[in-house]
Motif scaffolding. Structure first.
Motif, PDB file in Angstrom:
ATOM      1  N   ILE A  76       0.873  -1.197   0.641  1.00 58.09           N
ATOM      2  CA  ILE A  76      -0.085   0.407   0.364  1.00 58.09           C
ATOM      3  C   ILE A  76       0.630   1.320  -0.323  1.00 58.09           C
ATOM      4  O   ILE A  76       1.816   1.767   1.004  1.00 58.09           O
ATOM      5  CB  ILE A  76      -0.882  -0.131   1.010  1.00 58.09           C
ATOM      6  N   PHE A  81      -4.688   5.073   2.598  1.00 53.35           N
ATOM      7  CA  PHE A  81      -5.358   4.997   2.163  1.00 53.35           C
ATOM      8  C   PHE A  81      -6.594   5.545   2.524  1.00 53.35           C
ATOM      9  O   PHE A  81      -6.338   6.074   3.762  1.00 53.35           O
ATOM     10  CB  PHE A  81      -5.559   3.884   1.517  1.00 53.35           C
ATOM     11  N   THR A  82      -7.687   5.868   1.689  1.00 49.26           N
ATOM     12  CA  THR A  82      -8.552   6.915   2.092  1.00 49.26           C
ATOM     13  C   THR A  82      -9.651   5.681   2.088  1.00 49.26           C
ATOM     14  O   THR A  82      -9.546   5.369   1.312  1.00 49.26           O
ATOM     15  CB  THR A  82      -8.696   7.821   1.536  1.00 49.26           C
ATOM     16  N   ASP A 281      -2.094  -1.457  -3.631  1.00 51.40           N
ATOM     17  CA  ASP A 281      -1.990  -0.708  -3.905  1.00 51.40           C
ATOM     18  C   ASP A 281      -3.679  -0.452  -4.505  1.00 51.40           C
ATOM     19  O   ASP A 281      -3.578   0.433  -4.736  1.00 51.40           O
ATOM     20  CB  ASP A 281      -0.790   0.620  -4.663  1.00 51.40           C
ATOM     21  N   VAL A 283      -6.131   0.603  -2.954  1.00 49.24           N
ATOM     22  CA  VAL A 283      -6.582   0.780  -2.527  1.00 49.24           C
ATOM     23  C   VAL A 283      -6.633   1.859  -2.704  1.00 49.24           C
ATOM     24  O   VAL A 283      -7.468   3.198  -2.713  1.00 49.24           O
ATOM     25  CB  VAL A 283      -6.665   0.899  -1.747  1.00 49.24           C
ATOM     26  N   ASN A 284      -5.768   2.712  -3.396  1.00 55.08           N
ATOM     27  CA  ASN A 284      -5.345   3.699  -3.839  1.00 55.08           C
ATOM     28  C   ASN A 284      -5.195   3.633  -5.786  1.00 55.08           C
ATOM     29  O   ASN A 284      -5.187   4.980  -6.593  1.00 55.08           O
ATOM     30  CB  ASN A 284      -4.022   4.647  -3.732  1.00 55.08           C
TER      31      ASN A 284
END
Length: 314
Positions: A76, A81-82, A281, A283-284
């Motif tokens: 990540i 991350f949001t 990654d 989530v981004n």
């Protein structure tokens, strides 16, 4: 490594047996598999790279034969991350890598909940307040059901969200295979995620390894410098040692819809072919879900997924 069962309260290795086949588990080292092999009178035939005594002594999951990836897998970016409008900051999770890596389950001891001659159930419970050094701000429980039969080693992974809010998740396993000058990997994939040197994914596109993997002879483990996620995986792959007249087939269930190959040129003894539910990654990444994977568990919800390793000899 020897198949001896070491009796110890805190660092017991567990040996599963079915005929000549053996699996050695190291629950205290991230719930890892330490070895998977056939025991013969003239020696051991290993299907995964076995843990060394030094790796066991150091309790180093990266030195095991395979270890679980949960509650997320791969990297990540910048450990942040949001999710659902809130920032999730993993930079203080005790990970020594520049990006968050593989979740925290591989760096925590697991509990042996059930054990028989050929199977074991390992469990892990995580509460954020209990493990500040391995930060993940969602409570969860995980399990691995590991079983031998006359054909295969089957690992069934389960993950349940114990939080009162939604939890993003990824899940996978990280097997290391013996790598020699003659090792071949065969799989059908549609494309590869290209990366930065970190490595983090940048874009998905063709690559010569895609055709090499699908060729009848498979891809040489030395053909490319790889630490990459592959999309469009049919959830089966084989790792073969033709000169040794043997191979092992990896097959997986959904949502293990992605495959990672780690075959670094700088470390020619390392080869990983990993079943995972998402690319690094995820989530981004602002791309379609089918290209990146990953999932969300509602409070109290659970997911379960299995993969199998099936050895064969010519």
């Amino acid at each position: 490594m020897s198949a001896d069962h070491i009796e110890s309260a805190d660092d017991a290795l567990i040996t599963l047996r079915h005929g000549a086949r053996r699996v050695i588990l190291a629950p205290h080292i991230g719930g890892a598999i330490a070895a998977f092999f056939d025991a013969h009178a003239d020696g051991e035939r290993h299907w995964l790279r076995p843990a060394t005594p030094d790796a066991l002594a150091a309790r180093n999951p990266l030195g095991m034969a395979s270890f679980p990836l949960a509650p997320y897998c791969n990297r990540i970016r910048d450990a942040r991350f949001t999710f659902d409008g809130a920032l999730v900051d993993l930079s203080g999770d005790g990970n020594l890598f520049p990006h968050a890596l593989h979740g925290n389950a591989w760096r925590l001891p697991w509990r042996v909940e059930a054990l028989s001659e050929a199977s074991a159930r390992l469990t892990l419970s995580h509460a954020p307040s209990m493990e500040a050094a391995h930060h993940w701000p969602f409570a969860y429980e995980a399990a691995q059901d590991i079983a031998l039969d006359g054909t295969s080693l089957t690992v069934t992974m389960s993950l349940r969200n114990l939080s009162d809010r939604r939890m993003p998740f990824g899940i996978g396993h990280h097997p290391y295979f013996p790598r020699t000058a003659n090792t071949r990997v065969h799989a059908r994939v549609s494309s590869m995620w290209h990366t930065t040197p970190d490595p983090l994914p940048t874009h998905i596109a063709p690559h010569p390894s895609v055709d090499a993997l699908a060729s009848p002879e498979g891809m040489s483990a030395d053909a490319f410098d790889l630490d990459n996620n592959f999309a469009g995986w049919t959830r089966t792959a084989s790792i073969a040692w033709p000169d040794e007249h043997r191979a092992v087939t990896l097959d997986a269930d959904a949502p293990f819809d992605f495959m990672v190959i780690y075959a670094p040129a700088a470390f020619p003894s390392l080869l990983c072919v990993e079943p995972v539910s998402n690319v690094a990654d995820w989530v981004n990444l602002d791309v379609d879900h089918t290209l990146k994977g990953g999932g969300v568990l509602e409070p109290g919800d659970a997911t379960s997924v299995a993969f199998r390793l099936t050895p064969r000899t010519d």
